[in-house]
Design a protein around this motif. Structure first.
Motif, PDB file in Angstrom:
ATOM      1  N   CYS A 212      37.697   1.503 -37.219  1.00 51.77           N
ATOM      2  CA  CYS A 212      36.392   1.992 -37.664  1.00 51.77           C
ATOM      3  C   CYS A 212      35.547   2.323 -36.434  1.00 51.77           C
ATOM      4  N   PRO A 213      35.009   3.534 -36.338  1.00 54.04           N
ATOM      5  CA  PRO A 213      34.187   3.913 -35.182  1.00 54.04           C
ATOM      6  C   PRO A 213      32.951   3.030 -34.999  1.00 54.04           C
ATOM      7  N   ILE A 214      32.335   2.614 -36.096  1.00 54.33           N
ATOM      8  CA  ILE A 214      31.153   1.752 -36.000  1.00 54.33           C
ATOM      9  C   ILE A 214      31.545   0.398 -35.431  1.00 54.33           C
ATOM     10  N   GLN A 215      32.643  -0.163 -35.936  1.00 56.19           N
ATOM     11  CA  GLN A 215      33.109  -1.457 -35.437  1.00 56.19           C
ATOM     12  C   GLN A 215      33.482  -1.364 -33.958  1.00 56.19           C
ATOM     13  N   PHE A 216      34.071  -0.242 -33.559  1.00 57.24           N
ATOM     14  CA  PHE A 216      34.430  -0.031 -32.160  1.00 57.24           C
ATOM     15  C   PHE A 216      33.201  -0.115 -31.261  1.00 57.24           C
ATOM     16  N   VAL A 217      32.114   0.563 -31.650  1.00 61.02           N
ATOM     17  CA  VAL A 217      30.896   0.560 -30.843  1.00 61.02           C
ATOM     18  C   VAL A 217      30.258  -0.829 -30.856  1.00 61.02           C
ATOM     19  N   VAL A 218      30.249  -1.491 -32.008  1.00 59.58           N
ATOM     20  CA  VAL A 218      29.699  -2.851 -32.091  1.00 59.58           C
ATOM     21  C   VAL A 218      30.486  -3.783 -31.172  1.00 59.58           C
ATOM     22  N   ASP A 219      31.799  -3.680 -31.188  1.00 62.26           N
ATOM     23  CA  ASP A 219      32.628  -4.503 -30.309  1.00 62.26           C
ATOM     24  C   ASP A 219      32.387  -4.159 -28.840  1.00 62.26           C
ATOM     25  N   LEU A 220      32.170  -2.899 -28.556  1.00 62.96           N
ATOM     26  CA  LEU A 220      31.929  -2.444 -27.195  1.00 62.96           C
ATOM     27  C   LEU A 220      30.640  -3.048 -26.640  1.00 62.96           C
TER      28      LEU A 220
END
Length: 130
Positions: A14-22
């Motif tokens: 998920c792109p949103i989860q990727f940014v949140v994890d980043l």
């Protein structure tokens, strides 16, 4: 598989989860906000971010550097001087942070602040990006 079902595929990121994890947490977002003012030293972060410990700041800066969002420069001086600045990749967070600023401004019942991100799409001076 349809486009709507792709999000449920376990191999899909998920792109949103990727940014949140980043970003990791609120401190990362606030560190990025501070860097939109230009290069910063550790003591400048500590003054601008009440409540953050030196250890937490160091961990967040290292993580942002590892992800290519922040550049660390050590000047060969005694004592050593270290400055942090945004990379071109870090500058790409501007629209997301501006959206957060605009939403917060809309919801808060107070006079709007002057945000370092609100520069008509211009890169702030002396970011050290590049």
């Amino acid at each position: 598989m349809t486009d709507n079902e792709v999000c449920f595929d376990p191999s899909y990121r998920c792109p949103i989860q990727f940014v949140v994890d980043l970003l990791g947490n609120k401190w990362s977002i606030l560190v990025l906000r501070e860097l939109f003012k230009g290069p910063r030293r550790t003591n400048e972060f500590l003054k601008a971010l009440p409540g953050i410990s030196t250890k937490t700041l160091t961990v967040r800066l290292r993580a942002l550097e590892a992800h290519g969002l922040v550049k660390r420069v050590v000047f060969p001086e005694i004592p050593p001087r270290v400055e942090y600045s945004l990379t071109p990749k870090g500058l790409e967070f501007r629209p997301a942070l501006m959206a957060m600023h605009e939403l917060g401004t809309q919801w808060l019942d107070q006079k709007p602040c002057v945000c370092p991100l609100d520069m008509d799409g211009q890169t702030p001076p002396n970011t050290g990006a590049g």
